[in-house]
Design a protein around this motif. Structure first.
Motif, short mmCIF file in Angstrom:
data_model
loop_
_atom_site.label_atom_id
_atom_site.label_comp_id
_atom_site.label_asym_id
_atom_site.label_seq_id
_atom_site.Cartn_x
_atom_site.Cartn_y
_atom_site.Cartn_z
N LEU A 160 -6.56 4.25 -3.28
CA LEU A 160 -6.41 3.67 -2.26
C LEU A 160 -7.80 2.94 -1.42
O LEU A 160 -7.73 1.99 -0.97
N GLU A 161 -8.86 3.84 -1.98
CA GLU A 161 -10.15 3.22 -1.72
C GLU A 161 -10.38 1.75 -2.30
O GLU A 161 -10.96 0.93 -1.75
N GLU A 218 -13.61 -3.42 6.12
CA GLU A 218 -12.11 -3.11 5.80
C GLU A 218 -11.14 -3.54 7.00
O GLU A 218 -11.75 -3.38 8.13
N ARG A 238 -9.95 -5.89 2.49
CA ARG A 238 -11.25 -6.10 3.09
C ARG A 238 -11.44 -7.59 2.97
O ARG A 238 -10.96 -8.44 2.47
N THR A 270 0.85 3.72 -3.27
CA THR A 270 0.02 4.92 -2.90
C THR A 270 1.18 6.17 -3.23
O THR A 270 0.76 7.26 -3.55
N LYS A 289 -4.40 6.34 5.55
CA LYS A 289 -4.78 7.41 4.59
C LYS A 289 -3.97 8.88 4.92
O LYS A 289 -3.12 9.30 4.17
N TYR A 318 -7.38 -0.90 -0.79
CA TYR A 318 -7.60 -1.38 0.75
C TYR A 318 -8.04 -2.74 0.97
O TYR A 318 -9.30 -2.99 0.47
N ILE A 322 1.01 -1.05 -0.16
CA ILE A 322 0.13 0.01 -0.06
C ILE A 322 0.73 1.24 -0.07
O ILE A 322 0.64 2.32 -0.64
N LYS A 381 -8.47 2.24 8.05
CA LYS A 381 -8.08 3.04 6.84
C LYS A 381 -8.04 4.38 6.96
O LYS A 381 -7.01 5.04 6.17
#
Length: 386
Positions: free
Chosen positions: A301-302, A313, A307, A246, A285, A305, A242, A281
């Motif tokens: 990122l949405e 999440e 789950r 990101t 973020k 991310y 991530i 999250k």
């Protein structure tokens, strides 16, 4: 369960606080055959034997919360008639006196526990008269009004002792030692129901794994039926991905060092708290936004991310993703390890057109344990002129 609740239950595995009513066990060989079984009141055990069991039970509730000790929840399907949680409830409510339920439990473990050697399944029933607590936190043993009933399962490897010589005090001689099958510390176990908010929580349990990266997913799925969380290693790898994806081109030395500094500050602030420090999250973020993530990448990122199977999440344990002990800096040829609180001693500089990692050298420097003298001002000047 948090640290304080785990500690409170571990105190029951002592002679003074013992709340164990019954103990059952099944010794299984490498071919998955039941060799012998144990069923008796725990207090009828010889004192020395009981002490050894206490050690095993404490080990089943030891380790790092979130890595070796994992809180797991049951899905609704497991709580319906015929579900795994409903079966465990019947086992607990039987106080381990129903032989058919015990045999069914052993069979489920044997069928789903992938282990090619001998092992010992230990199951205990406990009834804990929960003491009330005063406003100052002191326990009020005469004000208890609730009993927490639970079962604890420990699965212990059984291995043949090593060959060797020993001293025989009877014959007063050194002779060949008889090899025995020894019950070792547990590799897996669970406590059901969980002890959340100092009370019974039939919707969850506490799972133990000596190796945090080997959770035995088949056993969890078929015997317990709980949702399997990300392991500590998977959390770390997912978090790293991530950050890299990101931050993109902004994923430089300073940004990553800053992220780890923030994580370690969070761990330090929450060190005395009962709950482990987690990152949801929103916090992830915010951490990325503060360290150079572009708005477009934050929107992505949405989608990336993690789950779970119910689209909830996931959260990360800060201790699983931060460099709590050593910050490791690697190149293809060199590795550098530095304590997180000394990370400021490492920096990047442009030297002769090349990006270099620079470590500040103090007055004391060793090479393979040999103390070396720091360079003098004249020597440094000569090096700079070369």
């Amino acid at each position: 369960m948090n640290k304080k609740e785990i500690s409170e239950i571990k105190k029951l595995f002592t002679p003074a606080g013992c709340a164990i009513t019954r103990i059952c066990g099944c010794y299984v060989d490498a071919d998955k055959n039941k060799k012998t079984e144990l069923k008796e009141a725990f207090l009828s055990l010889p004192e020395e034997e009981a002490f050894k069991y206490f050690t095993i039970f404490k080990k089943t509730m030891s380790g790092t919360l979130g890595k070796n000790l994992i809180n797991m929840e049951f899905p609704l399907s497991a709580e319906s008639e015929g579900g795994t949680q409903e079966f465990l409830l019947r086992l607990r409510d039987s106080e381990l006196k129903d032989e058919s339920l015990l045999e069914e439990f052993y069979d489920k473990v044997i069928e789903n526990y992938d282990y090619g050697e001998n092992y010992y399944i230990i199951l205990i029933h406990c009834a804990y008269d929960i003491p009330a607590k005063a406003s100052d936190g002191a326990e009020m043993f005469d004000a208890s009004d609730y009993v927490y009933e639970f079962i604890l399962c420990s699965i212990c490897p059984v291995k043949l002792s090593k060959e060797g010589l020993c001293y025989n005090s009877v014959t007063n001689a050194i002779e060949n030692r008889i090899r025995d099958w020894l019950v070792e510390a547990p590799s897996l176990g669970f406590l059901f129901p969980a002890f959340n908010d100092r009370n019974t929580d039939i919707h969850s349990l506490l799972y133990y794994s000596k190796n945090g990266e080997e959770l035995k997913e088949q056993l969890i799925d078929q015997l317990l039926g709980c949702r399997i969380p990300m392991s500590a290693k998977t959390q770390k790898e997912t978090f790293q991905t991530i950050v890299e994806e990101t931050l993109g081109e902004n994923c430089d030395f300073e940004a990553v060092m800053s992220i780890h500094e923030s994580l370690n500050e969070m761990l330090e602030e929450g060190a005395d708290g009962p709950e482990p420090v987690t990152l949801d999250k929103r916090q992830v973020k915010q951490l990325l936004e503060e360290n150079g993530a572009d708005p477009e990448q934050l929107l992505e990122l949405e989608n990336r991310y993690p789950r779970d199977e119910k689209s909830r999440e996931e959260s990360f344990l800060a201790s699983n993703v931060a460099a709590a002990r050593n910050l490791e800096i690697k190149t293809p040829d060199v590795s550098i390890r530095v304590a997180p609180d000394k990370a400021a001693l490492v920096e990047t500089r442009l030297i002769d057109g090349r990006c270099c990692i620079v470590i500040e050298a103090g007055e004391h420097v060793e090479i393979n344990g040999i103390a070396v003298r720091p360079l003098s001002a004249e020597q440094l000047r000569q090096l700079q002129q070369k």
